[in-house]
Scaffold this active site. Structure first.
Site, PDB file in Angstrom:
ATOM      1  N   LYS A 168      37.985  61.189  43.535  1.00  0.00           N
ATOM      2  CA  LYS A 168      38.994  60.177  43.805  1.00  0.00           C
ATOM      3  C   LYS A 168      40.082  60.308  42.745  1.00  0.00           C
ATOM      4  O   LYS A 168      39.928  59.857  41.614  1.00  0.00           O
ATOM      5  CB  LYS A 168      38.425  58.753  43.754  1.00  0.00           C
ATOM      6  CG  LYS A 168      39.446  57.702  44.240  1.00  0.00           C
ATOM      7  CD  LYS A 168      39.212  56.326  43.651  1.00  0.00           C
ATOM      8  CE  LYS A 168      39.840  56.144  42.278  1.00  0.00           C
ATOM      9  NZ  LYS A 168      41.345  56.241  42.279  1.00  0.00           N
ATOM     10  N   GLU A 196      35.807  59.310  29.548  1.00  0.00           N
ATOM     11  CA  GLU A 196      36.845  59.782  28.625  1.00  0.00           C
ATOM     12  C   GLU A 196      37.963  58.758  28.722  1.00  0.00           C
ATOM     13  O   GLU A 196      38.651  58.670  29.726  1.00  0.00           O
ATOM     14  CB  GLU A 196      37.302  61.185  29.024  1.00  0.00           C
ATOM     15  CG  GLU A 196      38.042  61.921  27.918  1.00  0.00           C
ATOM     16  CD  GLU A 196      39.504  61.551  27.836  1.00  0.00           C
ATOM     17  OE1 GLU A 196      39.860  60.739  26.940  1.00  0.00           O
ATOM     18  OE2 GLU A 196      40.283  62.053  28.653  1.00  0.00           O
ATOM     19  N   CYS A 233      46.162  60.356  25.975  1.00  0.00           N
ATOM     20  CA  CYS A 233      45.185  59.553  25.237  1.00  0.00           C
ATOM     21  C   CYS A 233      44.960  60.085  23.828  1.00  0.00           C
ATOM     22  O   CYS A 233      44.541  59.342  22.939  1.00  0.00           O
ATOM     23  CB  CYS A 233      43.869  59.491  26.003  1.00  0.00           C
ATOM     24  SG  CYS A 233      43.233  61.105  26.491  1.00  0.00           S
ATOM     25  N   GLU A 261      46.876  50.684  22.354  1.00  0.00           N
ATOM     26  CA  GLU A 261      47.352  51.938  22.926  1.00  0.00           C
ATOM     27  C   GLU A 261      48.588  51.629  23.775  1.00  0.00           C
ATOM     28  O   GLU A 261      48.509  50.914  24.770  1.00  0.00           O
ATOM     29  CB  GLU A 261      46.269  52.588  23.787  1.00  0.00           C
ATOM     30  CG  GLU A 261      46.684  53.960  24.306  1.00  0.00           C
ATOM     31  CD  GLU A 261      45.606  54.617  25.154  1.00  0.00           C
ATOM     32  OE1 GLU A 261      45.491  55.859  25.100  1.00  0.00           O
ATOM     33  OE2 GLU A 261      44.897  53.904  25.883  1.00  0.00           O
TER      34      GLU A 261
END
Length: 478
Positions: free
Chosen positions: A174, A249, A282, A382
């Site tokens: 997906k 992750e 990231c 973040e």
């Protein structure tokens, strides 16, 4: 307008059973560039059923034959890499040169590295010396659900699909509904390579729909997810009932420690790295910690580098950054820039609003804050945009305290010429990855973090092992 309303299930392109139209937005124009279907429960279950039916034959296929299919995928990928770059540039705004060299290039690079790792992978090997007949066998986990993000689409698709294929798993992918076009093209590559029906399936959908079915379904033995920490927690909770393996992750808030003896290009290199992919990585070095004797000089270099960073259309060739992915991300970044100003950080470059001359599209000004403190929001959250926060430090111990003072733990960086100090800091970072002086971690090195960054290990031998169960055997005949 591109229309991609079909899913790839059991070796065929099929119409969704419960789909609804979803407009994919070109972030450079804010206008729809494609229409896809988002599947529902029935579509996800059809993909899972196809993968389950294909599993016995695929897991029994010799590793050498599985590798041969992956080699065919690589050949097709390389022949059509320009198409892949165009799809990525359109769907998530990566400038076309960057999309070709880095975004699409990451996919072929990972596939090649997996092929090399697989050729040397020992599927059955002795436990050790002095234990005759005691063996360790690597067996495929089974049916796996793969959920990938929009920011590095082929990087993440290949880091999951390819080792799963090599390991003997069957799968349902997906991709992110924000950037699905590259994954649909990748499915064409898999089909053209002749991978048996049902081994690889693709169902478009959102996290609440198809993603939830995959993470909770009893026939799915493993979920491999890349995305936000918030979504990773939700997936873990949903997967707990079926006791499936969960490989995550997730986000990061990397520190870049620059000692006074760092090379003269260290600061510029760190700023450029932060702004790469419009800051949507990231592992971006978003917190720059500079030793005080060179702090003022570092600010001057950082400011000049930011002001020299060009922002422009993804369709144009050149060395520039493009837009961020969507309106929600643009507004989040603007809000965090405003918070940085309100909390007292010094705005060194950039700031609120779009860059000059760009009145449409989700373009963000390359922004640098100086004189930050560890408690500031921009040092802790973040941001996922081209925003860098800089603060001074005095001692190695102070730098490490700040670097490790985060719930995340993906990648940290250090710049310096004192080998003993650099090695000491690399070991002391609480993170899954650590890099010194802009060097490579090496082809096939594992990618992944600790703590709120998840604990996946993707790439090379480690990436193949992640899709395997280890079986302990006694009484093996020599």
């Amino acid at each position: 307008m591109i229309e991609k309303r079909e899913f790839y299930i059991n070796g065929e392109w099929v119409a969704p059973q419960a789909g609804r139209d979803y407009a994919v937005i070109d972030p450079s124009t804010e206008e729809p560039c494609a229409v896809i279907s988002l599947g529902g429960t029935a579509d996800a279950e059809a993909g899972i059923a196809a993968a389950k039916a294909a599993l016995p034959a695929w897991r029994a296929t010799p590793p050498g034959e599985r590798i041969a299919y992956v080699e065919k995928i690589l050949s097709i990928y390389q022949a059509r890499v320009h198409e892949m770059a165009e799809a990525i540039s359109l769907e998530m705004g990566a400038p076309i040169d960057f999309a070709l060299a880095e975004q699409a290039g990451a996919g072929s690079w990972h596939i090649q590295n997996f092929i090399e790792a697989a050729r040397e992978f020992q599927w059955v090997h002795p436990l050790g010396d002095g234990t005759p007949g005691a063996m360790i066998s690597y067996e495929p986990v089974g049916v796996v659900g793969l959920i990938t993000p929009w920011n590095w689409p082929m990087n993440q698709v290949t880091l999951k699909v390819i080792p799963a294929l090599i390991a003997g798993c069957t799968m349902v992918l997906k991709p992110s509904e924000e950037a699905p076009l590259s994954s649909l093209l990748f499915a064409e590559f898999v089909a053209a390579a002749g991978v048996p029906a049902g081994v690889f399936n693709l169902v478009n959908g959102d996290g609440a729909g198809v993603g939830t079915v995959l993470s909770g379904h009893p026939d799915v033995e493993m979920i491999s997810f890349t995305g936000s920490t918030r979504a990773g927690r939700a997936i873990s909770r949903n997967a707990a009932e079926t006791l499936k393996r969960v490989c995550l992750e997730l986000g990061g808030k990397g520190a870049n420690v620059i000692f006074a003896d760092a090379d003269e290009d260290a600061v510029r290199r760190g700023v450029v790295h932060m702004f790469e992919n419009a800051g949507q990585s990231c592992n971006a070095p978003s917190r720059m910690l500079v030793q005080r004797p060179v702090y003022d000089q570092a600010l001057s270099i950082a400011k000049a580098t930011a002001e020299a960073t060009k922002v422009g259309s993804p369709r144009e060739s050149g060395d520039h950054i493009g837009p961020v992915i969507n309106q929600a991300q643009f507004e989040k970044i603007q809000g965090l820039i405003e918070t940085g100003i309100k909390e007292g950080a010094t705005l060194l470059a950039g700031g609120l609003g779009r860059p000059e001359g760009l009145n449409k599209g989700y373009y963000v000004r390359p922004t640098i804050f100086a004189d930050c403190t560890p408690d500031m929001t921009i040092m802790r959250e973040e941001i996922f945009g081209p925003v860098l926060s800089i603060m001074p430090f005095d001692t190695e111990e102070e730098a490490l305290t700040v670097a490790n003072d985060t719930p995340y733990g993906l990648t940290n960086y250090v710049q310096g010429q004192n080998g003993e100090q650099v090695n000491r800091v690399l070991r002391a970072f609480h993170s899954g990855m650590a890099v010194a002086n802009g060097k490579s971690r090496g082809a096939g090195a594992p990618f992944g973090g600790v703590s709120a960054s998840g604990r996946a290990r993707e790439g090379g031998r480690w990436g193949i092992e992640e899709f395997c169960d280890s079986k302990s055997i006694g009484g093996w005949f020599e």
